[in-house]
Write an enzyme that holds these catalytic residues in place. Structure first.
Site, PDB file in Angstrom:
ATOM      1  N   ASP A 180       0.783  -1.225   0.000  1.00  0.00           N
ATOM      2  CA  ASP A 180       0.000   0.000   0.000  1.00  0.00           C
ATOM      3  C   ASP A 180       0.823   1.288   0.000  1.00  0.00           C
ATOM      4  OD1 ASP A 180      -2.532   1.450   0.342  1.00  0.00           O
ATOM      5  OD2 ASP A 180      -1.660   1.971   2.284  1.00  0.00           O
ATOM      6  N   TYR A 233      -8.444   2.527   5.885  1.00  0.00           N
ATOM      7  CA  TYR A 233      -9.191   2.955   4.710  1.00  0.00           C
ATOM      8  C   TYR A 233     -10.674   2.655   4.894  1.00  0.00           C
ATOM      9  CZ  TYR A 233      -4.664   3.583   2.423  1.00  0.00           C
ATOM     10  OH  TYR A 233      -3.394   4.002   2.096  1.00  0.00           O
ATOM     11  N   ASP A 292       4.369   0.604   4.208  1.00  0.00           N
ATOM     12  CA  ASP A 292       4.224  -0.666   4.924  1.00  0.00           C
ATOM     13  C   ASP A 292       4.012  -1.804   3.914  1.00  0.00           C
ATOM     14  OD1 ASP A 292       1.795   0.083   3.935  1.00  0.00           O
ATOM     15  OD2 ASP A 292       0.684  -0.097   5.803  1.00  0.00           O
TER      16      ASP A 292
END
Ligand SMILES: *[C@@H]1O[C@H](CO)[C@@H](O)[C@H](O)[C@H]1NC(C)=O
Length: 593
Positions: free
Chosen positions: A200, A353, A203
């Site tokens: 993403d 998210y 990370d």
């Protein structure tokens, strides 16, 4: 206390090493001068580039021990690169090389140099004959609205950033030397292969919701500004770029079981470890949405990505395009049949998210499916799902305005162009969205650049579709110019671009030195620059007052992410497209004084 003092001393030591690079002008010639370049390697280097700066123009430099790569700023700056025999320098190693400079100016200039990626901050100093100086370059060739940004390089580098984010088994043509195979054990509940996709951000979690938003924006930019990819020789790289997450999405969707995997890796477990993706040993659970635990937003988003991908691959690989379209259609049906927010079903995603709704993704999927299939039922449904109000932003969560823009493209109905215009009115000066003092539109403290870049991409697409081309293009160009150098630091916020850029981005992979060196929280806490240049990555952005610090632990302003680069890359493609047509306007950005 000891750690803090250690950190301070370390920073100080780095400064001394940097401060001792110098240009010694040693002899005046009839039409120029001789000088020695004294280089102290700021760290171990395997290949290097050095910028040599002169206070007055130099026509040409001759040098035996390096290649002259580029002359910039009308001869005030030369970029030189190692020859093969001196590419490896140990940390602190000193080498000296002589140059002969040719100039038509009688007086001798002052001069300085720095290793690309390792300049310190401070004011330029002046020097006289034989004095030893190091200065910080002023990036005048990258500053201030002169259309001099190299969009070709930015486009290629942004694709490289996505290559650095790849999870899974890397192909033999991998271009990121410090990346290898990783997360080969990613799998679903029934042992399904879930390898692949993009990590993403800094990370190593795979979040399909923002990944889907990113590849959809990238593909839209490819379809709209394909000539930019062709002329910059990036078309094949771009197809590989979008294919990587699309291949993974095809693995994530199982139409027979009616199960869609939407995340691999768990927030807390992943974030407790700092290290290379290649070294991961922690559990990486996979999360799915089903009829009972729905996620029509993530399903709609992934369907939209595959439908847009089907259009992109139509002429490149027909069989692959068909496969994408078939999967997109069944996934969209699944999304329509089971309404719900995925982050209510997959609670681990919520704090990273969390989704605000799903109608925008259903509208987006439907309109891309209409574009890909020309089947009118999709258009009717897109018109039912699309929001009629003005969106807060265009981002990984909110795609309402993208659906409105695409509906305008296919219907030419002014109702939709009006919605896009209202949105851009909010973002442009005089609108409701806040601005920083130096002129960056500032929608949110998290990733302000991504909001500005996504809106810039939208403005360039709207301009292409005939809406206010002059003002939209000038505004978009100004916002991108802020990110590339027209800001109070005169720096580029894209890693590896320009002469000054972030060196400590919050990104584990590029922070870690090559194995067998240890990489852990100690590496994270070190003030040393990231071991590898994460070419093309755009950082989150400054605060509302234009302030920014290049420190690794500032994940708000200095992290990089797949979704930060997507609209940015498409906007850069749009600007390159305009540049080729000589339609690039003067950017509108008041900038900083
Ligand atoms: C722009 O970047 C490309 C790719 O790195 C390079 O080939 C080209 O020479 C650059 N152009 C200028 C004007 O520096």
């Amino acid at each position: 206390m000891r750690t803090r003092l250690g950190a301070f001393l370390f920073t100080f030591a780095i400064f001394i090493v940097l401060a001792s690079c110098e240009v010694v002008i040693k002899q005046k010639l009839d039409h120029g001068f001789l000088a020695d370049l004294i280089l102290h390697a700021p760290k171990s280097l395997h290949g290097w580039r050095v910028h040599v700066l002169f206070s007055t123009p130099v026509n040409k430099i001759d040098i035996w021990d390096a290649h002259v790569v580029q002359s910039l700023n009308n001869g005030r700056e030369f970029v030189i690169a190692n020859k093969n025999y001196n590419k490896d320098l140990r940390s602190g190693e000193t080498i000296k090389m002589e140059i002969e400079a040719h100039t038509s100016i009688h007086a001798l200039p002052t001069a300085s140099l720095y290793f690309e990626g390792f300049q310190t901050s401070g004011q330029p100093t002046t020097a006289s004959l034989s004095s030893h100086v190091t200065t910080t370059p002023m990036t005048s060739h990258h500053g201030g609205g002169n259309n001099k940004y190299n969009y070709t390089k930015l486009l290629g580098d942004s694709i490289l950033f996505y290559e650095a984010q790849r999870s899974g088994k890397l192909p033999t043509d991998n271009r990121i030397p410090w990346r290898g195979d990783s997360a080969l054990g990613d799998k679903g509940d029934h042992g399904e292969d879930l390898t692949g996709g993009w990590y993403d951000a800094g990370d190593h979690i795979k979040f399909n919701f923002p990944m889907g938003a990113s590849v959809t924006l990238l593909t839209w930019g490819l379809l709209k500004f394909k000539d930019a990819y062709v002329t910059s020789d990036q078309l094949d790289h771009m197809y590989s770029c979008i294919k990587w997450p699309l291949d993974y999405f095809l693995k994530c969707w199982e139409p027979t079981r009616q199960e869609l995997y939407v995340q691999v890796g768990k927030g807390k477990i992943d974030h407790d470890v700092f290290g290379r993706a290649e070294d991961m040993t922690m559990p990486r659970p996979a999360y799915k949405v089903t009829a009972a635990h729905p996620g029509s937003d993530v399903a709609g988003q992934m369907a939209a990505a595959m439908a847009a991908g089907a259009i992109a691959f139509e002429t490149k690989d027909k069989a692959y395009a068909t496969k994408l379209l078939t999967a997109a259609k069944s996934l969209y049906e699944f999304a329509k049949a089971h309404h719900g927010k995925y982050s209510d079903s997959v609670t681990d995603a919520k704090e990273f998210y969390g989704s605000s709704g799903f109608r925008d993704e259903l509208a987006l999927a439907a309109v891309w499916l209409f574009k890909a299939s020309k089947e009118s039922q999709y258009l009717q449904e897109a018109e039912q799902y699309v929001a009629t109000d003005t969106a807060w932003a265009l981002d990984w969560d909110d795609k309402g305005v993208a659906a409105q823009m695409l509906l305008y493209e296919v219907t030419k109905d002014n109702k939709y162009s009006g919605m896009v215009e209202d949105f851009l009115k909010d973002f442009m000066p005089g609108g409701t969205v806040q601005y920083t003092p130096c002129g960056l539109v500032f929608r949110d403290k998290w990733g302000p650049f991504s909001y500005a870049a996504n809106a810039a991409m939208l403005a360039l697409i709207a301009a292409e579709d005939g809406l206010h081309p002059d003002s939209y293009r000038a505004w978009a160009e100004g916002q991108i110019a802020y990110m590339l150098g027209n800001n109070k630091y005169h720096m580029s916020f894209v890693v590896g671009y320009g002469s000054k850029y972030p060196l400590h981005v919050h990104h584990a992979g590029s922070t870690c030195p090559n194995p067998p060196a240890t990489c852990d929280w100690g590496t994270f806490d070190s003030p040393a620059p990231n071991a590898h240049v994460l070419y093309g990555a755009l950082v989150g952005g400054p605060d509302g007052q234009d302030n920014y610090k290049d420190v690794r632990n500032d994940y708000i302003h200095n992290e990089v992410a797949c979704d930060y680069n997507a609209g940015f890359q498409s906007a850069v493609a749009g600007l390159l497209h305009l540049q080729h047509r000589n339609q690039l306007p003067a950017p509108s950005l008041h900038g900083c004084t």
